[in-house]
Design a protein around this motif. Structure first.
Motif, short mmCIF file in Angstrom:
data_model
loop_
_atom_site.label_atom_id
_atom_site.label_comp_id
_atom_site.label_asym_id
_atom_site.label_seq_id
_atom_site.Cartn_x
_atom_site.Cartn_y
_atom_site.Cartn_z
N LYS A 122 0.85 -1.19 0.00
CA LYS A 122 0.00 0.00 0.00
C LYS A 122 0.88 1.25 0.00
N LYS A 123 0.75 2.04 -1.07
CA LYS A 123 1.54 3.28 -1.17
C LYS A 123 0.81 4.39 -0.40
N SER A 124 1.58 5.18 0.32
CA SER A 124 0.93 6.23 1.08
C SER A 124 1.94 7.27 1.53
N GLU A 125 1.45 8.47 1.77
CA GLU A 125 2.29 9.59 2.22
C GLU A 125 2.88 9.25 3.61
N ASN A 126 2.04 8.73 4.51
CA ASN A 126 2.51 8.34 5.84
C ASN A 126 2.68 6.84 5.93
N GLN A 127 3.52 6.39 6.85
CA GLN A 127 3.84 4.96 6.90
C GLN A 127 3.24 4.23 8.11
N TYR A 128 2.58 4.97 9.00
CA TYR A 128 2.05 4.29 10.19
C TYR A 128 0.66 3.73 9.94
N THR A 129 0.31 2.71 10.72
CA THR A 129 -0.98 2.03 10.63
C THR A 129 -1.67 2.15 11.99
N VAL A 130 -2.99 2.25 11.97
CA VAL A 130 -3.76 2.28 13.22
C VAL A 130 -4.58 0.99 13.31
N GLN A 157 -6.35 -8.92 23.81
CA GLN A 157 -5.40 -8.03 24.49
C GLN A 157 -4.11 -8.73 24.93
N ASN A 158 -4.24 -9.94 25.45
CA ASN A 158 -3.03 -10.66 25.88
C ASN A 158 -2.88 -11.95 25.10
N ASN A 159 -3.21 -11.89 23.83
CA ASN A 159 -3.30 -13.11 23.04
C ASN A 159 -2.10 -13.23 22.11
N GLU A 160 -1.74 -14.48 21.80
CA GLU A 160 -0.59 -14.71 20.90
C GLU A 160 -0.79 -14.12 19.50
N LEU A 161 -2.07 -13.85 19.16
CA LEU A 161 -2.35 -13.24 17.86
C LEU A 161 -1.54 -11.96 17.67
N LEU A 162 -1.34 -11.22 18.78
CA LEU A 162 -0.65 -9.94 18.67
C LEU A 162 0.77 -10.12 18.14
N ASN A 163 1.40 -11.25 18.48
CA ASN A 163 2.76 -11.50 18.00
C ASN A 163 2.82 -11.76 16.50
N LYS A 164 1.67 -12.12 15.94
CA LYS A 164 1.63 -12.42 14.50
C LYS A 164 1.46 -11.16 13.66
N LEU A 165 1.08 -10.07 14.31
CA LEU A 165 0.78 -8.86 13.54
C LEU A 165 2.06 -8.09 13.24
N PRO A 166 2.15 -7.50 12.06
CA PRO A 166 3.37 -6.78 11.67
C PRO A 166 3.42 -5.37 12.26
N VAL A 167 3.19 -5.27 13.57
CA VAL A 167 3.10 -3.94 14.18
C VAL A 167 4.49 -3.31 14.28
N LYS A 168 4.58 -2.05 13.87
CA LYS A 168 5.85 -1.31 13.94
C LYS A 168 5.75 -0.27 15.05
N GLU A 169 6.92 0.27 15.41
CA GLU A 169 6.95 1.19 16.54
C GLU A 169 6.04 2.40 16.35
N GLU A 170 5.97 2.90 15.14
CA GLU A 170 5.19 4.12 14.89
C GLU A 170 3.67 3.86 14.80
N ASP A 171 3.28 2.58 14.81
CA ASP A 171 1.86 2.25 14.69
C ASP A 171 1.12 2.50 16.01
N GLU A 172 -0.18 2.60 15.91
CA GLU A 172 -1.02 2.78 17.11
C GLU A 172 -1.95 1.58 17.23
#
Ligand code: NAD
Ligand code: ZN
Length: 358
Positions: free
Chosen positions: A27-35, A43-58
């Motif tokens: 996905k091309k975009s001006e900003n690089q963060y994802t919400v 909230q405390n599930n292993e699913l979270l480890n599967k997500l490609p979350v980056k530091e700048e994401d919310e």
């Protein structure tokens, strides 16, 4: 005549959530963060480890005790504005109908002025939303496919979504592995939403061939799932995910009937959640939908799921009046089911009697 829009892209299959990273990269975009909006269950599930979350994401966890309210949506928007994170490259919503609707509503609000309540209605959203990806973790509402996002305005009591082509997800990831952990009762109640709105649309007078085809297939899949020995087998969770998607497409092409308005009455007056509210309403639907009534309870019995009963048997006159008002306000579905003179059939006395039977 409708000029209908569908979800543009979808990916289906076990483990497909692993492709989220590639989709976001492309996905091309001006900003690089994802919400991210994620159902609080994870909230405390292993699913979270599967997500490609980056530091700048919310990441925000979405509560599901109450169904979405316009004030929650406004709050989510305000937080992003305060953090300077209101132009993400994507919004990703992972969860049930409540979370999927939250993602849709926030995506619309970030590109349109005003508040969520300003857009409750038909085609009021003016500007295209933020690009958004929906990832359902429970099947049945069709929220992943539909062009609305249901919210209650607590001030006015209005429960209505932002019906707009801009509300439709740009991308879906339909991964049946994600529905494994749904509690059995909840799986049944939510799954039945697609069965119920499909038969409501097939029994209505506003019909069209495309809506009918989706609805028939959704019902056929529901029968396979809920009349089998184990509604939650790997194969059945796959089937229900497709039935939910088809049911959402069906309803985009037609209208619901008697069940949803009564269920909405329960929701407005008692805060009953949508899917269990539909099931409770089914207790009193034999006269309107005799065949489906019989089949519904056969499915519940087969899956050993108890449908609550008696929540509206002994109430004050004021409460029955409130229930009546919040039911008959749904003119389109009720005239779809009962004709334009539906108010002659659904008198206060009659509506009260129906609620008592639930
Ligand atoms: P939900 O989002 O209300 O969630 C129901 C429960 O299931 C929650 O407790 C949640 O935490 C839990 N859950 C979800 N996935 C799980 C998982 N994989 N494992 C364990 N628990 C899990 O559920 P719903 O029934 O899908 O959605 C109801 C909402 O959808 C209502 O707000 C209703 O208004 C809305 N809705 C929207 C549309 C639409 O077209 N937009 C249509 C129908 C209903
Ligand atoms: Zn529904």
């Amino acid at each position: 005549m409708n000029n209908s829009k569908n979800v543009l892209h979808y990916m289906f299959g076990k483990g497909s959530i692993d492709k989220l990273e590639d989709i976001l990269k492309d996905k091309k975009s001006e900003n690089q963060y994802t919400v991210y909006y994620i159902d609080e269950y994870f909230q405390n599930n292993e699913l979270l480890n599967k997500l490609p979350v980056k530091e700048e994401d919310e990441i925000f966890f979405v509560q599901t005790k109450d169904e979405p309210k316009t004030e929650f949506i406004n709050k989510f928007r305000d937080i992003l504005v305060e953090k300077g994170k209101n132009k993400p490259k994507a919004i990703v919503a992972i969860g049930g109908g409540a979370t999927l609707d939250t993602g849709k509503a926030v995506a619309n609000l970030l590109t349109n002025p005003g508040n969520a309540e300003d857009y409750q209605g038909w085609d009021l959203v003016k500007n295209p939303a933020i690009y958004k990806i929906g990832i359902p973790t429970i099947s049945g509402t069709g929220a992943e496919a539909s062009r609305t996002c249901v919210m209650t305005n607590t001030k006015s009591g209005l429960k209505l979504g932002m019906n707009s082509d801009f509300t439709i997800y740009d991308q879906l990831i339909l991964d049946p592995n994600l529905t494994k952990t749904v509690p059995r009762d909840q799986y049944f109640y939510t799954g039945m939403d697609t069965y119920i709105h499909s038969f409501e649309s097939l029994n209505g007078k506003y019909r069209n061939a495309i809506g009918d085809a989706y609805a028939k297939q959704a019902i056929a899949l529901c029968r396979e799932v809920f009349l089998s020995d184990d509604m939650m087998s790997d194969e059945n969770r796959e089937k229900l995910m497709i039935a939910s998607y088809f049911g959402g497409c069906a309803i985009a092409n037609s209208f619901v009937g008697v069940v949803h308005p009564f269920s909405a009455g329960l929701s407005v007056v008692f805060g009953t959640h949508h899917c269990i509210g539909n099931c409770i309403t089914m207790n009193a639907m034999e006269e309107f939908y005799p065949k489906e009534y019989e089949e519904f309870f056969k499915m519940a019995e087969k899956q050993d799921v108890i449908i609550p009963k008696g929540i509206a048997t002994d109430l004050s006159d004021e409460t029955y009046l409130a229930l009546y008002n919040s039911t008959v306000i749904h003119e389109k579905p009720l005239s779809n089911a009962l004709g334009d003179d539906f108010k002659n059939k659904l008198t206060l006395e009659k509506v009260t009697e129906i609620f008592k039977r639930m």
